[in-house]
Write an enzyme that holds these catalytic residues in place. Structure first.
Site: not given
Ligand SMILES: Cc1cc2nc3c(=O)[nH]c(=O)nc-3n(C[C@H](O)[C@H](O)[C@H](O)COP(=O)(O)O)c2cc1C
Length: 330
Positions: A53, A138, A175
């Site tokens: 995270k 951010c 990212k």
């Molecule tokens: C609950 C949640 C928390 C997330 N927190 C972060 C984070 O702290 N940092 C980050 O770069 N991306 C964060 N993301 C984005 C995910 O890393 C990812 O890029 C995004 O959800 C797309 O992938 P997925 O469809 O497989 O979830 C978060 C996503 C979710 C669902």
């Protein structure tokens, strides 16, 4: 039909910016905390990497509740960057991952260039860090709260601030956000600024309305959309960036649930993938998707993920390099 190879002949190992990973399937930041929550479901040492995270300098409690809502083929979240801060992370979370033999990809996030620089300095010298992922989605407190990732020059400054303090042998991944008009322009800027690779993509901004109150469901109003709903969007970003910068390593992320979904990202140009939202209903997904990918490769006659990277960019007539199993004809 292409003859299959034995699944045992598939070596899932990949190399990204000089670092090797046993499989190309990692967790996605924010979806598995710092990996400990996955331990009852899989061996964290056997997946590609645990992407933690995003950690900030100071502890943070996140945004107002409710912070998650299910949407068609996906979910919205407005967790915000809740977390223990860098001191606690380095004291407890990172050592746990290292001791378990996991590759730790540490995601960092800042509100200013100074914060990014300090996080880079601290994480870059911490023992056992396989790579740093710079979350630039951010708000920049020094620039009217504009999101770093939405402006190529601000995105580049954040990445450069991190890169300066990190030893050369630790890859710095940027990212990116899909919420931009030209993702290639942002990709180009951050690579120029020293990013060793790109994670594509973060969530895209969305909104859900409560049928009773006719107000936003999420306490924070808008939230980040993730899950299968964004897979074609993420895939398109990978495709565009790989077409423009074919030698830059890409980690694809967005809506991946199965081995075939992962294969799609490889074909579009990713060298590895991350799985996020799917882990909320299947915590074993980072391991399962890796094993399914092995099957998807074998059935098509491939013996490594690298053989598929970018093949979707070749013309339909162009031959695809794959080893010919003994006694078979392609
Ligand atoms: C609950 C949640 C928390 C997330 N927190 C972060 C984070 O702290 N940092 C980050 O770069 N991306 C964060 N993301 C984005 C995910 O890393 C990812 O890029 C995004 O959800 C797309 O992938 P997925 O469809 O497989 O979830 C978060 C996503 C979710 C669902």
């Amino acid at each position: 039909m292409t003859p299959a190879v034995d699944e045992a002949a598939v070596d899932l190992g990949v190399e990204i910016a000089g670092t090797t990973f046993p499989t190309p399937v990692m967790t996605a930041s924010g979806c598995a905390a710092a990996g400990r929550e996955l331990a009852p479901f899989l061996d964290v040492a056997r997946i590609g990497a645990v992407v933690t995270k995003s950690v900030l300098l100071d502890p943070r409690s996140g945004r107002a509740t409710p912070r998650m809502v299910e949407t068609p083929s996906g979910m919205l979240n407005s967790i915000g960057l809740q977390g223990p801060g860098i001191d606690a992370f380095l004291a407890t979370d990172l050592p746990w991952l290292v001791q378990r033999g996991a590759r730790a990809v540490v995601s960092i996030a800042g509100g200013s260039l100074g914060e990014y620089a300090e996080l880079g300095r601290r994480v870059g010298v911490a023992p056992g860090v396989a790579a740093i992922e710079v979350n630039i989605s951010c708000p920049n407190v020094e620039d009217r709260g504009l999101v770093f990732a939405c402006d190529p020059s601000q995105a580049a400054r954040a990445v450069a601030a991190v890169r300066r303090g990190v030893p050369r042998d630790v890859p710095v991944l940027a990212k990116l956000s899909p919420d931009v008009t030209d993702i290639v322009a942002v990709a180009d800027a951050v690579v120029e600024a020293g990013a060793s690779g790109l994670s594509l993509v973060n969530t895209t901004l969305g909104l859900a309305i409560d049928p009773e109150t006719l107000r936003p469901v999420l306490g924070g109003g808008t939230g980040g959309l993730s899950g299968p709903a964004i897979r074609p969007l993420a895939l398109r970003c990978v495709w565009q960036v790989h077409a423009a910068m074919p030698t830059v390593p890409i980690i694809g992320v967005g809506g991946i649930r199965t081995g075939f979904d992962a294969l799609e990202f490889l074909a579009a140009g990713a060298s590895a993938v991350q799985v996020g939202t799917v882990t909320f209903h299947d915590p074993s997904a980072p391991a399962r998707v890796g094993e399914e990918l092995r099957g998807e490769l074998a059935v098509r006659g491939f013996t490594s993920p690298g053989q598929v990277v970018g093949v979707a960019h070749r013309s339909a007539q162009a031959p695809i390099d794959r080893p010919v199993p003994q006694g078979a004809t392609l």
